[in-house]
Design an enzyme around this catalytic site. Sequence first.
Site, PDB file in Angstrom:
ATOM      1  N   PHE A 122       0.861  -1.186   0.000  1.00  0.00           N
ATOM      2  CA  PHE A 122       0.000   0.000   0.000  1.00  0.00           C
ATOM      3  C   PHE A 122       0.895   1.233   0.000  1.00  0.00           C
ATOM      4  CE2 PHE A 122      -2.468   3.467   1.814  1.00  0.00           C
ATOM      5  CZ  PHE A 122      -3.580   3.426   0.983  1.00  0.00           C
ATOM      6  N   ASP A 207       9.393   2.782   1.408  1.00  0.00           N
ATOM      7  CA  ASP A 207       8.224   3.510   1.920  1.00  0.00           C
ATOM      8  C   ASP A 207       8.141   3.278   3.429  1.00  0.00           C
ATOM      9  OD1 ASP A 207       5.717   4.270   2.808  1.00  0.00           O
ATOM     10  OD2 ASP A 207       4.651   3.518   1.050  1.00  0.00           O
ATOM     11  N   LYS A 236       2.962  10.067   8.407  1.00  0.00           N
ATOM     12  CA  LYS A 236       2.290   9.608   9.630  1.00  0.00           C
ATOM     13  C   LYS A 236       2.892  10.144  10.929  1.00  0.00           C
ATOM     14  CE  LYS A 236      -0.066   5.445   7.932  1.00  0.00           C
ATOM     15  NZ  LYS A 236      -1.462   5.761   8.162  1.00  0.00           N
TER      16      LYS A 236
END
Length: 384
Positions: A122, A207, A236
């Site tokens: 993702f 990532d 995040k």
Amino acid sequence: MSNLFPTYARWEVEPERAEGSYLYGKDGKKYLDFTSGIGVCNLGHRPAAVEEAVQAQLKKFWHVSNLFPVGIQETAAEKLAKAAGLDLVFFANSGAEANEAAIKLARKATGRKKIITFFQSFHGRTYATMSATGQDKIKTGYGPMLETFTYVPFNDLKGLEAEMSNEVAAVMLEVIQGEGGLHPADSDFLKGVENLCKKHGALFVIDEVQTGNGRTGKPFAFQHYGLNPDIVSTAKGLGSGFPIGAIIGKESLKEFFGPGSHGTTFGGNPLAVSAAIATMDIIFNEEFLANVNQKADFLKSCLKENLQSLSIVNEIRGLGLMIGIEINQSAAPILADLRAAGFIALSAGEQVIRLLPPLTVTEDELQQAVEIIANILKEKVKTA
Ligand SMILES: Cc1ncc(COP(=O)(O)O)c(C=O)c1O
């Protein structure tokens, strides 16, 4: 009728306020929150140092644009680059935007188009990052995707080797696939990916949107494996809840992101950057991370002791305070039972209960969490 598009299947708990490891619902109940706002509030809710830094910046300026030199962006970039062992930072507003920047930079720097990512990955919801994502359900109805993204099975070096060539711009991966089911990469696989990238002149992009910022007990998860990526993306946890994303890259990429080549109005916003500096000052610290690792060991041993033998549990896996409990059925109803019992957790994929407690969680809170999870899972086994 709600005036919000119903893009999120929302839970029944509406937060009234939040502090540390706890959410207080409008229903008058107190919830132990092991979601950390999906891996964002790594210092718990409303950490005082971050609040103070943002308050101080609120009194100076909120936004001036990237036409001006902004000193705190330099400070934040220096801290981030140092923590990642890399050189140059571009600030964005989210994980998807950071990955978007990574994809653009990789294509431009190599002059190549093909980007390889992995099934169940993702990387975000924009067109490039959705195209990079190795899950069909994310793409339904939005085709066609961007061209030249190719997916191979995760942890399958031979599969990757078969797709590698001198036309590959980059291989992009998560060290632990978060949204896709909490699947950690094997150490040999990661080193193999790096070697294949080197051999074919492709960039190695990691990532770390979810795994970064201390979540796994190191500043970035790739550092557990001694890797040397060309670009790392993160977001995040970087701003403790203030929206910020970033890519961190090697000096050799500098010329490809020159003036006018990429940009964003809000990227590197002074309020978000001041939150990031205060966050990094706490997290990128040996003592703090040693403590995270200690708590991670404690949580894993409690989970193993209390859950491993239950027939409903298939596997407990993860790194640091990013833990998945794979069960033999859908996680969603169990998460609802957990919420009713005062404990909030996430799913990852269909059958994994994902725990992302704040890195500031106490052993007491970890113990409480394991007790609640064990009780609910035992109840499920009994009624099956
Ligand atoms: C690994 C990874 N990459 C990218 C993203 C997208 O980040 P954002 O939702 O901030 O755009 C996420 C979000 O869950 C993620 O886990």
